[in-house]
Scaffold this motif. Sequence first.
Motif, PDB file in Angstrom:
ATOM      1  N   SER A  40      26.805   5.107  -9.712  1.00  0.00           N
ATOM      2  CA  SER A  40      25.534   5.557  -9.506  1.00  0.00           C
ATOM      3  C   SER A  40      24.781   5.476  -7.816  1.00  0.00           C
ATOM      4  O   SER A  40      25.132   4.642  -7.160  1.00  0.00           O
ATOM      5  CB  SER A  40      24.886   3.564  -9.851  1.00  0.00           C
ATOM      6  OG  SER A  40      25.580   3.454 -11.151  1.00  0.00           O
ATOM      7  N   ALA A  41      23.624   5.669  -8.493  1.00  0.00           N
ATOM      8  CA  ALA A  41      22.865   6.334  -6.816  1.00  0.00           C
ATOM      9  C   ALA A  41      23.972   6.774  -6.114  1.00  0.00           C
ATOM     10  O   ALA A  41      23.517   6.797  -4.605  1.00  0.00           O
ATOM     11  CB  ALA A  41      21.939   4.311  -6.147  1.00  0.00           C
ATOM     12  N   THR A  42      24.403   7.794  -6.713  1.00  0.00           N
ATOM     13  CA  THR A  42      25.519   8.607  -5.288  1.00  0.00           C
ATOM     14  C   THR A  42      24.440   9.859  -4.112  1.00  0.00           C
ATOM     15  O   THR A  42      24.717   9.843  -3.037  1.00  0.00           O
ATOM     16  CB  THR A  42      26.299   9.744  -5.707  1.00  0.00           C
ATOM     17  OG1 THR A  42      25.728   9.924  -6.983  1.00  0.00           O
ATOM     18  CG2 THR A  42      27.558   8.613  -6.979  1.00  0.00           C
ATOM     19  N   PHE A  84      20.144   2.246  -2.427  1.00  0.00           N
ATOM     20  CA  PHE A  84      20.132   1.283  -3.529  1.00  0.00           C
ATOM     21  C   PHE A  84      19.354   0.475  -3.798  1.00  0.00           C
ATOM     22  O   PHE A  84      18.975   0.529  -4.726  1.00  0.00           O
ATOM     23  CB  PHE A  84      21.447   0.628  -2.962  1.00  0.00           C
ATOM     24  CG  PHE A  84      21.587  -0.608  -4.034  1.00  0.00           C
ATOM     25  CD1 PHE A  84      21.978  -0.533  -5.149  1.00  0.00           C
ATOM     26  CD2 PHE A  84      21.658  -1.654  -3.524  1.00  0.00           C
ATOM     27  CE1 PHE A  84      22.740  -1.667  -5.632  1.00  0.00           C
ATOM     28  CE2 PHE A  84      22.196  -2.643  -3.950  1.00  0.00           C
ATOM     29  CZ  PHE A  84      22.212  -2.763  -5.391  1.00  0.00           C
ATOM     30  N   ILE A  85      18.505   0.111  -2.734  1.00  0.00           N
ATOM     31  CA  ILE A  85      17.346  -0.573  -2.913  1.00  0.00           C
ATOM     32  C   ILE A  85      16.226  -0.003  -2.162  1.00  0.00           C
ATOM     33  O   ILE A  85      16.404  -0.163  -0.961  1.00  0.00           O
ATOM     34  CB  ILE A  85      17.027  -2.290  -3.253  1.00  0.00           C
ATOM     35  CG1 ILE A  85      17.990  -2.879  -3.358  1.00  0.00           C
ATOM     36  CG2 ILE A  85      16.220  -2.949  -2.395  1.00  0.00           C
ATOM     37  CD1 ILE A  85      18.470  -4.603  -3.072  1.00  0.00           C
ATOM     38  N   ARG A  86      15.091   0.393  -2.640  1.00  0.00           N
ATOM     39  CA  ARG A  86      13.568   0.203  -2.127  1.00  0.00           C
ATOM     40  C   ARG A  86      12.280  -0.395  -2.539  1.00  0.00           C
ATOM     41  O   ARG A  86      11.997   0.243  -3.630  1.00  0.00           O
ATOM     42  CB  ARG A  86      13.330   2.278  -2.366  1.00  0.00           C
ATOM     43  CG  ARG A  86      12.534   2.901  -1.963  1.00  0.00           C
ATOM     44  CD  ARG A  86      12.180   4.507  -2.292  1.00  0.00           C
ATOM     45  NE  ARG A  86      10.778   5.484  -1.399  1.00  0.00           N
ATOM     46  CZ  ARG A  86      11.128   6.492  -1.768  1.00  0.00           C
ATOM     47  NH1 ARG A  86      11.749   6.895  -1.512  1.00  0.00           N
ATOM     48  NH2 ARG A  86       9.476   6.316  -0.608  1.00  0.00           N
ATOM     49  N   ARG A  96      21.202   5.466   2.145  1.00  0.00           N
ATOM     50  CA  ARG A  96      21.084   3.864   2.921  1.00  0.00           C
ATOM     51  C   ARG A  96      21.079   2.649   1.383  1.00  0.00           C
ATOM     52  O   ARG A  96      20.436   2.742   0.008  1.00  0.00           O
ATOM     53  CB  ARG A  96      20.361   3.717   3.765  1.00  0.00           C
ATOM     54  CG  ARG A  96      18.929   3.336   3.284  1.00  0.00           C
ATOM     55  CD  ARG A  96      18.230   4.174   4.508  1.00  0.00           C
ATOM     56  NE  ARG A  96      16.949   5.430   3.459  1.00  0.00           N
ATOM     57  CZ  ARG A  96      16.536   6.098   3.916  1.00  0.00           C
ATOM     58  NH1 ARG A  96      16.143   6.366   5.501  1.00  0.00           N
ATOM     59  NH2 ARG A  96      16.259   6.896   3.231  1.00  0.00           N
ATOM     60  N   LEU A  97      21.913   1.673   1.766  1.00  0.00           N
ATOM     61  CA  LEU A  97      21.783   0.438   0.969  1.00  0.00           C
ATOM     62  C   LEU A  97      20.306  -0.396   0.712  1.00  0.00           C
ATOM     63  O   LEU A  97      20.055  -0.399  -0.168  1.00  0.00           O
ATOM     64  CB  LEU A  97      22.877  -1.109   1.174  1.00  0.00           C
ATOM     65  CG  LEU A  97      23.860  -0.139   0.216  1.00  0.00           C
ATOM     66  CD1 LEU A  97      25.554  -1.609   0.624  1.00  0.00           C
ATOM     67  CD2 LEU A  97      24.446   0.189  -0.423  1.00  0.00           C
ATOM     68  N   ARG A 146      23.362   6.642   6.640  1.00  0.00           N
ATOM     69  CA  ARG A 146      22.382   5.426   6.894  1.00  0.00           C
ATOM     70  C   ARG A 146      23.410   4.088   6.855  1.00  0.00           C
ATOM     71  O   ARG A 146      22.478   3.280   7.407  1.00  0.00           O
ATOM     72  CB  ARG A 146      21.287   6.019   6.515  1.00  0.00           C
ATOM     73  CG  ARG A 146      20.596   7.452   6.930  1.00  0.00           C
ATOM     74  CD  ARG A 146      19.561   7.788   6.206  1.00  0.00           C
ATOM     75  NE  ARG A 146      19.344   9.248   6.387  1.00  0.00           N
ATOM     76  CZ  ARG A 146      18.503   9.209   7.424  1.00  0.00           C
ATOM     77  NH1 ARG A 146      17.971   8.850   8.266  1.00  0.00           N
ATOM     78  NH2 ARG A 146      18.392  11.383   7.488  1.00  0.00           N
ATOM     79  N   GLY A 147      24.379   3.739   6.793  1.00  0.00           N
ATOM     80  CA  GLY A 147      24.748   2.577   6.198  1.00  0.00           C
ATOM     81  C   GLY A 147      23.461   1.854   5.697  1.00  0.00           C
ATOM     82  O   GLY A 147      22.893   1.950   4.447  1.00  0.00           O
ATOM     83  N   PHE A 148      23.391   0.607   6.123  1.00  0.00           N
ATOM     84  CA  PHE A 148      22.660  -0.800   5.589  1.00  0.00           C
ATOM     85  C   PHE A 148      21.528  -0.237   5.389  1.00  0.00           C
ATOM     86  O   PHE A 148      20.284  -0.117   4.445  1.00  0.00           O
ATOM     87  CB  PHE A 148      22.567  -1.731   6.084  1.00  0.00           C
ATOM     88  CG  PHE A 148      23.676  -2.464   5.686  1.00  0.00           C
ATOM     89  CD1 PHE A 148      23.680  -3.530   4.033  1.00  0.00           C
ATOM     90  CD2 PHE A 148      24.856  -2.819   6.445  1.00  0.00           C
ATOM     91  CE1 PHE A 148      24.926  -3.873   4.121  1.00  0.00           C
ATOM     92  CE2 PHE A 148      25.965  -3.509   6.006  1.00  0.00           C
ATOM     93  CZ  PHE A 148      26.232  -3.661   4.126  1.00  0.00           C
TER      94      PHE A 148
END
Length: 538
Positions: free
Chosen positions: A394-396, A400-402, A435-436, A461-463
């Motif tokens: 998912s969300a490739t 993840f959280i925006r 990013r996550l 961009r990592g986290f």
Amino acid sequence: MKRNIYKAFVLGFGVLTLASCDDPMDEITSIIYDRVFAPTELEVRNPRETSVTLQWNASKDAVDYSVQLFADDSLAFEGEPDVTLTTSETSIDITGLVYDTRYSARVMANDSVDADRNSKWSEVTFKTAAQQIMESITENDTGDKNVTVRWPVGEEVTSIKIMLYGTTELAVPEYTITPEDLAAGSAYVDGLNPETRYDVYLYNNGKQRGHRDFTTIADLEGAIQVHDTDDLQTLLEEAQDGDVFALYGGTFIITPSDDPEVKETAGCATISKNITIKGIYPTSRPVINGRFQLDDGASLSLSQVVLDGTGTSGDQTFNYKTDGVTYASLDVQDCEIKNYTKGILYLNVTATISNVTFNNCLIHDIECNGGDFLDSRKGLIGTLNITNSTIYNSATGRDFIRIDDASGSFPGAAGPIITVDHCTIDGVANSSSRRLLYVRFPGNTITWTNNMVSNMPECGRGFSDNSATDVPNFSNNNYYNTKNLVSEGGEEKARFFDESGYTDDPQYKDAANGDFTIQNEDVSTRQIGDPRWYTAQE
């Protein structure tokens, strides 16, 4: 003086030598014991329902062995034995025993001539296996507060015990089987709790004749029961505050638009009241094919259902549409969510959602084409909890959280509190520009603990690369085949790392097909990720 002592010593030694020669000891060639040695290493092998094997080491000079078994006994050997046998072998198969019974067994080596020289007894205790005559418990046998237990008609049974699963705690008083139950080969036991897992045992005079486990269905008290032939969309849109909809298994398709230009095969249900939707049977979950629009501050609780976005418009699973209101909660428990194009949640109005929870969920194949996975643009999410869940494929190409900075519309409001705990996150935000955590609402607080993050080698961009994103509270996380999440190989675009994170290969059983069972025992022992994938530790 010294000379006299020496002469006396020599004389004494000579006398001793002569005496020894005159009375030589007989050579010992054998030892005769009072009795035969008892058998050693007496062992019980493969105790079955009505039979057992005993074996032991041979005793020298034994002509044969006496074997005795005492039922309902634990090394007391009182009264007359239930089984008496003689064998010349050092092992014996004993049949005709009673199931689920504690036996004491003893073996004596017998002398070939004199019974008074028979050995002492060697002793051991064992229990025969319980029987299994109870029939499997089906969906039709379980209610919300009851269960029907079945066995072959004609079999002797006397009682039923129901325990909380995995414990010895009685859930309800022991049930005594009636003559009517015996004639029917079944018994109805009530007083249970909804959506609870139990062990049920069938007994005959205290001896176990069957065992199964089962889970009661959703609580039906006061619920509106819905079959797949009913119009779920109309029921939802005409619901009253507090309505609970209990769905039987099947597929419920939300009616698509009647516009001939629209090619959708599943539509969107509008919810404007505080309602609950839950599946009745945990082993036959209802599938809701469609989306949800939430208006006027409605809250929604879902459990034990499958949400499928196949054939919908491509919008998010949950889309919030009313400005200037406070939505109480979105609570999603033990659900599967799949095949939505833009994401699973979209808040693009000036509204507050007090609490959003996804717990014990499987979420996969959320493409995120045109939106982020969890996406708040103009609103405020008070608390966001993602726990004990698996999110994959998912969300490739998105975040993840925006949660954007909408603080200007919420003066004095505290920032969102975000918790991601005991989750397995695989192949998410796997893009050089993503990013996550893209959390810009001021005062945000983030906890990131016990998570298994894997297969994100392109997460550029990592986290986060944004200065407004709070550095999470990290603890007991594992990162495998990832980029920019731990310090190793970090790039300037990633603002912070989980310096304490592990980087072990979890050795997933079959990640390509959604099986993330952790086969690396060291990782499983640390209990990282969604608990459903831990290797059994019994």
